[in-house]
Structures are given as structure tokens and as C-alpha cells.
Design a protein around this motif. Structure first.
Motif, short mmCIF file in Angstrom:
data_model
loop_
_atom_site.label_atom_id
_atom_site.label_comp_id
_atom_site.label_asym_id
_atom_site.label_seq_id
_atom_site.Cartn_x
_atom_site.Cartn_y
_atom_site.Cartn_z
N ASP A 64 -3.47 1.39 35.08
CA ASP A 64 -2.97 1.14 36.45
C ASP A 64 -1.50 0.55 36.09
OD1 ASP A 64 -5.14 1.47 38.40
OD2 ASP A 64 -6.04 -0.38 37.43
N GLU A 65 -0.65 0.61 37.20
CA GLU A 65 0.61 0.14 37.18
C GLU A 65 0.50 -1.38 37.49
OE1 GLU A 65 4.22 0.94 38.99
OE2 GLU A 65 3.84 3.05 38.90
N CYS A 66 0.88 -2.40 36.36
CA CYS A 66 0.52 -3.90 36.53
C CYS A 66 1.73 -4.56 36.02
CB CYS A 66 -0.63 -3.92 35.52
SG CYS A 66 -1.49 -5.42 35.73
N PHE A 67 2.92 -4.48 36.27
CA PHE A 67 4.08 -4.92 35.87
C PHE A 67 4.10 -6.46 35.79
CE2 PHE A 67 9.03 -4.91 35.88
CZ PHE A 67 8.95 -4.72 34.54
N LYS A 68 4.43 -6.89 34.69
CA LYS A 68 4.45 -8.25 34.46
C LYS A 68 3.31 -9.11 34.77
CE LYS A 68 9.59 -8.70 34.85
NZ LYS A 68 10.70 -9.40 35.33
N ASN B 228 4.61 9.15 36.26
CA ASN B 228 3.84 8.43 35.56
C ASN B 228 3.01 9.30 34.54
OD1 ASN B 228 4.62 6.13 36.90
ND2 ASN B 228 3.04 6.34 38.59
N PRO B 229 2.89 8.63 33.19
CA PRO B 229 2.13 9.41 32.03
C PRO B 229 0.61 9.51 32.31
CG PRO B 229 3.14 7.46 31.28
CD PRO B 229 3.85 7.57 32.65
N ASP B 230 -0.06 10.12 31.78
CA ASP B 230 -1.38 9.96 31.81
C ASP B 230 -1.90 9.19 30.35
OD1 ASP B 230 -4.34 10.16 31.50
OD2 ASP B 230 -4.28 11.92 32.43
N ILE B 231 -1.78 7.96 30.18
CA ILE B 231 -1.93 7.17 28.98
C ILE B 231 -3.16 7.24 28.38
CG2 ILE B 231 -1.45 4.97 28.06
CD1 ILE B 231 0.60 4.62 30.34
N LEU C 255 -0.82 -0.77 32.46
CA LEU C 255 -1.94 -1.66 31.74
C LEU C 255 -3.14 -0.39 31.51
CD1 LEU C 255 -3.73 -3.85 30.54
CD2 LEU C 255 -4.31 -4.74 32.82
N THR C 256 -3.05 -0.18 30.30
CA THR C 256 -3.88 0.87 29.99
C THR C 256 -5.15 0.31 28.84
OG1 THR C 256 -2.49 2.45 30.51
CG2 THR C 256 -4.46 3.14 29.14
N VAL C 257 -6.29 0.43 28.98
CA VAL C 257 -7.33 0.27 27.95
C VAL C 257 -8.28 1.28 28.08
CG1 VAL C 257 -7.13 -2.29 28.26
CG2 VAL C 257 -8.60 -1.19 29.60
N CYS C 258 -8.65 1.80 27.06
CA CYS C 258 -9.74 2.82 27.06
C CYS C 258 -10.49 3.01 25.76
CB CYS C 258 -8.92 4.25 27.31
SG CYS C 258 -7.88 5.04 26.06
N LEU C 259 -11.38 3.55 26.03
CA LEU C 259 -12.36 3.87 24.77
C LEU C 259 -12.61 5.22 24.29
CD1 LEU C 259 -15.55 1.61 25.53
CD2 LEU C 259 -13.66 1.19 23.67
#
Length: 196
Positions: free
Chosen positions: A29-33, A159-162, A13-17
Motif C-alpha cells: 500500500d501507499e503509506c508515505f511517512k 505505481n509499480p507492482d512491488i 509499504l510492501t511485505v511479501c512472502l
């Protein structure tokens, strides 16, 4: 231009500005399902941690898949509503391109279940392997760094740096002209021949 970026296509789960060419703030963060439960909380936290309000957004960028059916739809639904109501520009980027970023020799391997993976290869600006579904036995990393689910083929998970990749893949963002016709990129149909 202030862009809200959202990725819920896989286990993250990635949100960014992003303001022009700089990340203002990000949550990843990892937030699977659990993305659907957490995404609005994350968006609230995102704006609290910056000097910007939701009204300041000029555009939205989301990953369009491939990935989890539900996961891709979460960010796509949010983006469609937000962009239509506020008349914002909407951009998309392939999930595999996003996870690869703009680095050299990246092979993104994402679990597609049933002994298969979504795979895409990138070497900076060059697409070395189109996004597709392969059986695990067909995946050959060659001299690439494997991103995401390397453990599927006997390597380490990376893990990628999204948030950083959203910024660094800006030139690959594709503007959506007809928001109503935007559909997730699943690739499932392309794998039908594996069942023969």
C-alpha cells in the motif's frame, strides 16, 4: 526457500512472502511517512494470511535505496536484527531496479525533493542508466515507460507492482556477506555538484 521481502524505501509499504518462485502472500500500500507505524502490523497480517510462521523464514530481501533516509532504514533495521538473531541469509536489491522490475524500457523517477529525482533506467537485464540523482530538467524519458513519479516531468504517475517485482528481480538480489557493514544506498553525496 521461504523469503520475506520488505520495501519501505519510498512512499510504499510492501511485505511479501516468496516460496521458491511463487508469491505466497503480499501486502502493498501507499503509506508515505507512516511505514514505521504500520510495518509490524503488516508483518503480523502477512503471516496470518498464510500457512507459514515467522520461524519458517529462510531468508530476507530488502530494497537498499535510494529513497527516504528513514524509509530505507526501517526495513534495513528489521532485516539486520532478524537475520542476525535467526542466522538467516540477507539479500538486497536497488530500489530503482525493484520498481522497474524485469520489463523492457523502464525509467524509474522518484522524487528526491529540491527539484531533483532519483533516476534509474532498465531494459530487462540491461542497465540503461545507472542509479543517480538528476535535476528534473535533466530527465529525458526518451522512449521509456516512466515508473513512479512521472508527474514530476509532466507525465502520469505509475505505481509499480512491488511484490511481483520482488519475484521477477530475484536474479538481481545481492547476498550480504557482512550484515554489520550493510548501509543504505542514498546517492545524496553524488549530487553535490548541483549546488555549484
Amino acid at each position: 526457500m521461504l523469503t520475506l521481502c520488505i520495501d519501505t524505501a519510498y512512499k510504499y509499504l510492501t511485505v511479501c512472502l516468496i516460496k521458491d518462485d511463487e508469491i505466497v502472500t503480499a501486502i502493498s500500500d501507499e503509506c508515505f511517512k507512516r511505514q514505521s507505524e504500520q510495518v509490524f502490523v503488516a508483518l503480523e497480517e502477512l503471516f496470518k494470511s498464510s500457512d507459514y510462521k515467522k520461524e519458517d523464514i529462510d531468508s530476507v530481501c530488502i530494497s537498499r535505496g535510494p529513497g527516504s533516509y528513514t524509509g530505507v532504514r526501517i526495513s534495513m533495521s528489521i532485516a539486520k536484527v532478524l537475520c542476525q538473531v535467526k542466522k538467516l541469509k540477507l539479500f538486497t536489491v536497488s530500489t530503482l531496479r525493484l520498481y522497474a522490475g524485469d520489463k523492457e524500457k523502464q525509467l524509474v523517477v522518484m522524487n528526491a525533493r529540491a527539484n531533483r529525482a532519483y533516476v534509474g533506467g532498465y531494459d530487462k537485464d540491461v542497465v540503461t542508466m545507472e542509479d543517480q540523482i538528476l535535476t528534473l530538467e535533466e530527465i529525458d524519458p526518451k522512449d521509456n515507460e516512466v515508473i513512479c513519479d512521472g508527474s514530476l516531468i509532466g507525465l502520469e504517475d505509475v505505481n509499480p507492482d512491488i511484490p511481483l517485482n520482488f519475484l521477477n528481480t530475484k536474479k538481481y538480489w545481492e547476498e550480504v556477506s557482512e550484515i554489520n557493514f550493510l548501509a543504505p544506498e542514498y546517492l545524496k553525496e553524488n549530487s553535490a555538484y548541483f549546488n555549484k
